[in-house]
Write a protein that holds these residues in place. Structure first.
Motif, PDB file in Angstrom:
ATOM      1  N   THR A 158       0.827  -1.210   0.000  1.00  0.00           N
ATOM      2  CA  THR A 158       0.000   0.000   0.000  1.00  0.00           C
ATOM      3  C   THR A 158       0.861   1.259   0.000  1.00  0.00           C
ATOM      4  N   ARG A 159       0.305   2.332  -0.475  1.00  0.00           N
ATOM      5  CA  ARG A 159       0.849   3.694  -0.472  1.00  0.00           C
ATOM      6  C   ARG A 159       1.949   3.934  -1.497  1.00  0.00           C
ATOM      7  N   GLY A 160       2.860   3.004  -1.683  1.00  0.00           N
ATOM      8  CA  GLY A 160       3.929   3.217  -2.652  1.00  0.00           C
ATOM      9  C   GLY A 160       5.115   3.944  -2.061  1.00  0.00           C
ATOM     10  N   VAL A 161       6.051   4.310  -2.935  1.00  0.00           N
ATOM     11  CA  VAL A 161       7.279   4.994  -2.507  1.00  0.00           C
ATOM     12  C   VAL A 161       6.980   6.469  -2.253  1.00  0.00           C
ATOM     13  N   VAL A 162       7.490   6.978  -1.140  1.00  0.00           N
ATOM     14  CA  VAL A 162       7.298   8.394  -0.782  1.00  0.00           C
ATOM     15  C   VAL A 162       8.653   8.975  -0.394  1.00  0.00           C
ATOM     16  N   ILE A 163       8.972  10.135  -0.954  1.00  0.00           N
ATOM     17  CA  ILE A 163      10.203  10.846  -0.595  1.00  0.00           C
ATOM     18  C   ILE A 163       9.813  12.236  -0.103  1.00  0.00           C
ATOM     19  N   LYS A 164      10.189  12.541   1.131  1.00  0.00           N
ATOM     20  CA  LYS A 164       9.876  13.837   1.729  1.00  0.00           C
ATOM     21  C   LYS A 164      11.182  14.597   1.941  1.00  0.00           C
TER      22      LYS A 164
ATOM     23  N   ASP B 166      12.925  18.466   3.205  1.00  0.00           N
ATOM     24  CA  ASP B 166      12.915  19.873   3.597  1.00  0.00           C
ATOM     25  C   ASP B 166      14.369  20.326   3.712  1.00  0.00           C
ATOM     26  N   GLN B 167      14.593  21.488   4.271  1.00  0.00           N
ATOM     27  CA  GLN B 167      15.937  22.067   4.269  1.00  0.00           C
ATOM     28  C   GLN B 167      16.940  21.226   5.049  1.00  0.00           C
ATOM     29  N   ASN B 168      16.473  20.537   6.092  1.00  0.00           N
ATOM     30  CA  ASN B 168      17.398  19.854   6.986  1.00  0.00           C
ATOM     31  C   ASN B 168      17.372  18.334   6.915  1.00  0.00           C
ATOM     32  N   GLN B 169      16.486  17.767   6.115  1.00  0.00           N
ATOM     33  CA  GLN B 169      16.438  16.314   6.075  1.00  0.00           C
ATOM     34  C   GLN B 169      15.737  15.797   4.820  1.00  0.00           C
ATOM     35  N   ILE B 170      16.011  14.521   4.519  1.00  0.00           N
ATOM     36  CA  ILE B 170      15.308  13.797   3.470  1.00  0.00           C
ATOM     37  C   ILE B 170      14.842  12.475   4.062  1.00  0.00           C
ATOM     38  N   ILE B 171      13.590  12.114   3.798  1.00  0.00           N
ATOM     39  CA  ILE B 171      13.035  10.858   4.294  1.00  0.00           C
ATOM     40  C   ILE B 171      12.636  10.000   3.099  1.00  0.00           C
ATOM     41  N   PHE B 172      13.171   8.790   3.045  1.00  0.00           N
ATOM     42  CA  PHE B 172      12.836   7.831   1.995  1.00  0.00           C
ATOM     43  C   PHE B 172      11.929   6.759   2.609  1.00  0.00           C
ATOM     44  N   GLU B 173      10.749   6.588   2.028  1.00  0.00           N
ATOM     45  CA  GLU B 173       9.824   5.568   2.518  1.00  0.00           C
ATOM     46  C   GLU B 173       9.456   4.623   1.378  1.00  0.00           C
ATOM     47  N   ASN B 174       9.464   3.331   1.666  1.00  0.00           N
ATOM     48  CA  ASN B 174       9.005   2.372   0.670  1.00  0.00           C
ATOM     49  C   ASN B 174       8.148   1.298   1.333  1.00  0.00           C
ATOM     50  N   PRO B 175       7.146   0.801   0.618  1.00  0.00           N
ATOM     51  CA  PRO B 175       6.317  -0.272   1.174  1.00  0.00           C
ATOM     52  C   PRO B 175       7.124  -1.560   1.280  1.00  0.00           C
ATOM     53  N   GLY B 176       6.862  -2.342   2.331  1.00  0.00           N
ATOM     54  CA  GLY B 176       7.553  -3.611   2.519  1.00  0.00           C
ATOM     55  C   GLY B 176       8.481  -3.592   3.718  1.00  0.00           C
TER      56      GLY B 176
ATOM     57  N   ASP C 266       1.964  -3.634   9.202  1.00  0.00           N
ATOM     58  CA  ASP C 266       0.491  -3.538   9.057  1.00  0.00           C
ATOM     59  C   ASP C 266       0.009  -2.103   8.818  1.00  0.00           C
ATOM     60  N   PRO C 267       0.299  -1.497   7.692  1.00  0.00           N
ATOM     61  CA  PRO C 267       1.018  -2.080   6.557  1.00  0.00           C
ATOM     62  C   PRO C 267       2.540  -1.995   6.739  1.00  0.00           C
ATOM     63  N   ASP C 268       3.236  -2.939   6.114  1.00  0.00           N
ATOM     64  CA  ASP C 268       4.687  -2.977   6.228  1.00  0.00           C
ATOM     65  C   ASP C 268       5.300  -1.786   5.494  1.00  0.00           C
ATOM     66  N   ARG C 269       6.290  -1.177   6.173  1.00  0.00           N
ATOM     67  CA  ARG C 269       6.889   0.023   5.588  1.00  0.00           C
ATOM     68  C   ARG C 269       8.293   0.216   6.150  1.00  0.00           C
ATOM     69  N   THR C 270       9.232   0.617   5.275  1.00  0.00           N
ATOM     70  CA  THR C 270      10.610   0.899   5.681  1.00  0.00           C
ATOM     71  C   THR C 270      10.881   2.381   5.473  1.00  0.00           C
ATOM     72  N   ILE C 271      11.470   3.009   6.480  1.00  0.00           N
ATOM     73  CA  ILE C 271      11.700   4.457   6.439  1.00  0.00           C
ATOM     74  C   ILE C 271      13.162   4.750   6.784  1.00  0.00           C
ATOM     75  N   LEU C 272      13.829   5.501   5.921  1.00  0.00           N
ATOM     76  CA  LEU C 272      15.212   5.936   6.161  1.00  0.00           C
ATOM     77  C   LEU C 272      15.225   7.456   6.238  1.00  0.00           C
ATOM     78  N   THR C 273      15.658   7.983   7.371  1.00  0.00           N
ATOM     79  CA  THR C 273      15.706   9.430   7.576  1.00  0.00           C
ATOM     80  C   THR C 273      17.163   9.894   7.589  1.00  0.00           C
ATOM     81  N   LEU C 274      17.464  10.829   6.698  1.00  0.00           N
ATOM     82  CA  LEU C 274      18.810  11.397   6.598  1.00  0.00           C
ATOM     83  C   LEU C 274      18.736  12.882   6.937  1.00  0.00           C
ATOM     84  N   GLU C 275      19.402  13.277   8.016  1.00  0.00           N
ATOM     85  CA  GLU C 275      19.387  14.679   8.435  1.00  0.00           C
ATOM     86  C   GLU C 275      20.723  15.346   8.119  1.00  0.00           C
ATOM     87  N   PHE C 276      20.652  16.568   7.619  1.00  0.00           N
ATOM     88  CA  PHE C 276      21.852  17.362   7.344  1.00  0.00           C
ATOM     89  C   PHE C 276      22.103  18.278   8.534  1.00  0.00           C
TER      90      PHE C 276
END
Length: 217
Positions: free
Chosen positions: A44-50, A52-62, A123-133
Motif C-alpha cells: 500500500t501507499r507506494g514509494v514516498v520521498i519527503k 525539507d531544508q534539513n532532512q530527506i526521508i525515503f519511505e518504501n512499502p515492505g 500492518d502495513p509494512d513500511r521501511t523508512i530511512l531518515t537522513l538529516e543534514f
C-alpha cells in the motif's frame, strides 16, 4: 523534485578542479536506489520521498527482508526487485553485497552529521530511512546545555527549600546571612530570593531582610 537541491554539500577540490560528485551525492543516490530496489510494489501507499531544508526521508512499502540490524551492518543483500538492482548497477548506482546502507552511514559520519535513522513499521509494512543534514555536535551541545540547565534548576529548587527552612528557624534574615548558610555569593542568593513566591522582603536596600509570608509560617 531534485533531491540534492538546497543540500549544503562540502566544497571538494581534486587536482585544482572542483568535484561536483561528492560522497554525499553518491550516498543520496544509494539511498534512492535502495528505496526503489527494496520496495514492495504490491504493497500500500507506494514509494514516498519527503524533503525539507534539513532532512530527506525515503519511505518504501515492505518490511526489511534481511532485518534492520543486518541492513545497517551490511554484508547481505536480498532485494525484492533484482532486475531493477541490475539496472542501477549498470549505471554504477546501488548496493553491492549489501554495502549501500553502511556506505550511507559512513558518509554521514564523515560529514559529522547526525546518524541516519532506519525505521520499520508493520500492518502495513513500511521501511523508512531518515537522513538529516544536521551537525551532530550541535545536537550534542544542545542536549548537554539542556541537561546542565536542568541540573542548575534542580539545585536552585534545593536552595529554595533550604532558604524556607532557614527562615522558619531564624526568622527575618539579611541576604548575607542566608548566603553564608547556603555557601553562595550574595548576588546569587538575591537572584534566588527574587524568584521565591513564598517569601517577602521588608526594609530598605541597606537594611533589607527576608521572611516567610504569613501563610507559609
Amino acid at each position: 523534485m531534485k533531491i540534492i537541491k538546497d543540500v549544503k554539500i562540502p566544497f571538494v577540490m581534486e587536482g585544482g578542479n572542483r568535484i561536483d560528485d561528492t560522497p554525499v551525492h553518491k550516498a543520496l543516490r544509494e539511498a534512492l536506489a535502495n528505496c526503489l530496489i527494496n520496495a514492495d510494489y504490491y504493497g500500500t501507499r507506494g514509494v514516498v520521498i519527503k524533503k525539507d531544508q534539513n532532512q530527506i526521508i525515503f519511505e518504501n512499502p515492505g518490511y526489511i527482508r534481511t532485518g534492520k540490524e543486518q541492513m545497517r551492518k551490511g554484508g547481505e543483500s536480498d532485494p525484492r526487485n533484482k532486475t531493477l538492482m541490475k539496472m542501477f548497477n549498470l549505471a554504477n548506482i546501488g548496493e553491492r553485497s549489501g554495502s549501500g546502507v553502511p556506505n550511507i552511514f559512513n558518509t554521514w559520519e564523515d560529514q559529522g552529521w547526525k546518524e541516519p535513522v532506519i525505521e520499520e513499521r508493520f500492518d502495513p509494512d513500511r521501511t523508512i530511512l531518515t537522513l538529516e543534514f544536521v551537525d551532530k555536535t550541535n545536537k550534542e551541545k544542545t542536549a548537554k546545555k539542556t541537561s546542565e540547565g536542568s541540573k542548575i534548576r534542580n539545585k536552585t529548587i534545593e536552595n529554595m527549600v533550604k532558604i524556607e527552612n532557614y527562615l522558619k528557624e531564624n526568622g527575618e534574615s539579611k541576604t548575607n546571612a542566608i548566603a553564608e548558610y547556603l555557601n553562595l555569593s550574595s548576588a546569587r542568593t538575591r537572584k534566588i530570593l527574587s524568584e521565591m513566591k513564598t517569601i517577602e522582603a521588608i526594609g530598605t536596600n541597606t537594611n533589607r531582610k527576608y521572611r516567610l509570608k504569613d501563610n507559609q509560617k
